[in-house]
Every structure is written in structure tokens, then in C-alpha cells.
Design an enzyme around this catalytic site. Structure first.
Site, mmCIF file in Angstrom:
data_model
loop_
_atom_site.group_PDB
_atom_site.id
_atom_site.type_symbol
_atom_site.label_atom_id
_atom_site.label_comp_id
_atom_site.label_asym_id
_atom_site.label_seq_id
_atom_site.Cartn_x
_atom_site.Cartn_y
_atom_site.Cartn_z
ATOM 1 N N GLU A 60 0.807 -1.219 0.000
ATOM 2 C CA GLU A 60 0.000 0.000 0.000
ATOM 3 C C GLU A 60 0.839 1.268 0.000
ATOM 4 O OE1 GLU A 60 -2.541 -3.323 1.325
ATOM 5 O OE2 GLU A 60 -0.547 -2.605 1.945
ATOM 6 N N HIS A 129 -9.022 -5.717 11.590
ATOM 7 C CA HIS A 129 -9.726 -5.509 10.328
ATOM 8 C C HIS A 129 -11.085 -4.846 10.545
ATOM 9 C CE1 HIS A 129 -6.736 -8.452 9.085
ATOM 10 N NE2 HIS A 129 -7.021 -8.181 7.831
#
Length: 326
Positions: A60, A129
Site C-alpha cells: 500500500e 480488520h
């Protein structure tokens, strides 16, 4: 009017903008060959080809930096994060590069990039998450932060985000991608920074955004059975916040409940609460109440998840409290 899924609304918005503007492209993990982790980009590789639909490595920081550089050089990237939890790896590129570049370059470089993907919990995915980052990014000057609650808003706001000259954080929800809603066939854009009154009422103002709008609207339905008419406002964007629409409602109802999935410290609900006590104090007939997630990491256990997140029961209790009906 036709009904389409949330994911389809996003796909239509991106595809329409890519047909309209050759500088727009999509990049991210599994967006091309796999059609997107949540099938948002299904079929886009076939239409636009590998030069405009890029599969990236699991990196990322790297591909977000690439997007910022591309945007500074005239392109208009859309970056998909598989989850905004993974954006933490790229947060330096987003906050220290994308958000600040226009100011630091004296207006020489704008950064027209959209960072999009799911935020918040999606069930039993564990604490790492399941975080909510809307308030994190909304704290950053130079960014716009959009959190739509339905397919219609998602399409109109995505098109506006892609055309915006500044970096936009576009936050979705894994549990909403299959949600269906009415979306017109023709092109339309929605203005960034304008809230929407989803339900009219006179007794209490309930403010929310994203998937928590489901909780707010269901709580309003429950209260209507008891004769309390709640006005429900969908912020749609949390930077900028449409204070004017909220204030107009509060001056009418004199009571406020804010429903936000994020933890209570330094949230969007905290900002709104301050704003009301500062600028609408004389209109309030009771203290503002916030309904947030409990201030703990989200558990894997479904019973703990249920106890941690905002829900209809807690929201109904808050509405009754501000209306002195508890």
C-alpha cells in the site's frame, strides 16, 4: 426507477468517469484479474484494459505513493484499499503527501486522487480488520472524506470525488456492497459537503452516516410507534461537515442524538456535540447524546460484537432519554 447494488453503483460511477476522461484509472490489489475483492470493478479490465485497470502488489505504501505522483503529473488515480485498515501502511503518503501538497507547493501541484475501500466492521474479522478511520482522515486539512449510506448517494458522490481537484477519501462498507437502492439511468452528481434529511420529524434530530444510517432510520421507525417523530440526517460527508443542515434541524427539534460506529474519543460525534453546545446552546432542551462503539478493540466473538457496536436498542434508549421519556 431501477434498483441496483451498492457495488454496481460504484462501478457505474467509475466506468462513466473513465469513459468521460482518459486520465482516470483504477489501481489496487485484485482490482483487475480478480474483478475486485468485493467485485466492485467486475468487468472493468475487459472494457478499459490493463493500461487503466492495474493490479498492484501487496504494498500500500508503494502504490499509494505512485498514485500521488501520478496525480501531481496530471492523471486522476482511483486507489482501492482492500480495507481501510490497510491504509495505515500508506498513511504517510496520504496525510504527508497528498493532503499537504497543494499548500506546500504554493498551489503549484494539486492531487486529484480518490482513495476508496471499506471501513468499519464487517462481522467476525477481528480487531485489526474492524477499525473506523473516518474521524482520523477528517482531522486532516487538505482531504475531503465521504461516507455514503446507499447506492444513489454512492454513485453521485463517487463521480463528484473523481472530478474533484483535491484528494478524496471515499469510505464504503463490506456489509453494504450487496445492498440495493434506486439509482437513475442518467448521469448525476451530488455535491460534496451537503447532508441529506432522510426522514422529516419534529421531536428529535438523529444524525449519522454510512451504514449506521440503517440503525438511525430503524430507531426512528420504532420511536414513531410511540409518537416520537425523529428527523434523521445523513451527513454523507464528514469533511466538510454540513453544519448548516444540522443546525436548522436542531433549532426545530431542540434535541439531538448522534449515531457513529467509531469509538467515542475524538470522533465526528464529538465535533458535532461541541458545535451544538457552542452555537445552538439556547435551542437545546436536553444534553446531546452520542451512541458510539464501546471504547475497546472489536472482538471476534459475535456476542461481544453485538454488545460493542451501536444498535437500534441503544439508539432508541438515547432518543427516549433526550425526550425525557425513559
Amino acid at each position: 426507477m431501477r434498483e441496483i447494488q451498492f457495488r454496481e453503483a460504484l462501478r457505474e460511477a467509475m466506468s462513466e468517469e473513465m469513459r468521460r476522461d482518459k486520465d482516470v484509472f483504477l489501481m489496487g490489489e485484485e482490482v483487475a484479474e480478480y474483478n475486485g475483492a468485493y467485485k466492485v470493478s467486475q468487468g472493468m479490465l475487459e472494457e478499459f484494459g490493463p493500461e487503466r485497470i492495474y493490479d498492484t502488489p501487496i504494498a500500500e505504501l508503494g502504490f499509494s505513493g505512485l498514485a500521488v505522483g501520478a496525480a501531481m503529473n496530471g492523471l486522476k488515480p482511483i486507489v482501492e484499499f482492500m480495507t481501510f485498515n490497510f491504509s495505515l501502511v500508506a498513511i504517510d503518503q496520504i496525510i504527508n503527501s497528498a493532503a499537504k501538497m497543494l499548500a506546500m507547493s504554493g498551489g503549484a501541484y494539486s492531487v486529484p486522487v480518490v482513495f476508496r475501500g471499506p471501513t468499519g466492521n464487517a462481522g467476525q474479522l477481528g480487531a485489526t480488520h474492524s477499525s473506523n478511520f473516518e474521524n482520523w482522515f477528517a482531522n486532516t486539512p487538505g482531504l475531503k472524506v465521504i461516507v455514503p449510506s446507499n447506492p444513489y448517494d454512492a454513485k453521485g458522490l463517487m463521480k463528484a470525488a473523481i472530478r474533484d481537484p483535491d484528494p478524496v477519501i471515499f469510505m464504503e462498507s463490506e456489509v453494504m456492497y450487496s445492498d440495493k437502492g434506486e439509482v437513475p439511468e442518467g448521469e448525476y452528481l451530488l455535491p460534496i459537503g451537503v447532508a441529506d434529511v432522510k426522514r422529516k420529524g419534529k421531536d428529535v434530530t438523529v444524525i449519522s452516516f454510512g451504514k449506521m444510517m440503517k440503525v438511525a432510520l430503524e430507531a426512528a421507525e420504532e420511536m414513531a410507534k410511540e409518537g416520537i417523530e425523529a428527523e434523521v440526517i445523513d451527513l454523507r460527508t464528514v469533511r466538510p461537515i454540513d453544519y448548516a443542515t444540522c443546525m436548522e434541524s436542531v433549532k426545530k427539534t431542540n434535541r439531538v442524538v448522534i449515531v457513529e460506529e467509531a469509538n467515542p474519543i475524538a470522533g465526528i460525534s464529538s465535533e458535532l456535540t461541541y458545535h451544538f453546545q457552542r452555537y445552538a446552546f439556547d435551542y437545546l432542551d436536553s444534553p446531546v447524546i452520542r451512541v458510539n462503539s464501546m471504547d475497546i478493540p472489536l472482538s471476534y466473538s459475535p456476542t461481544y460484537i453485538e454488545a460493542t457496536l451501536p444498535n437500534v436498542k441503544r439508539t432508541v434508549a438515547a432518543i427516549k432519554k433526550v425526550c425525557y421519556k425513559d
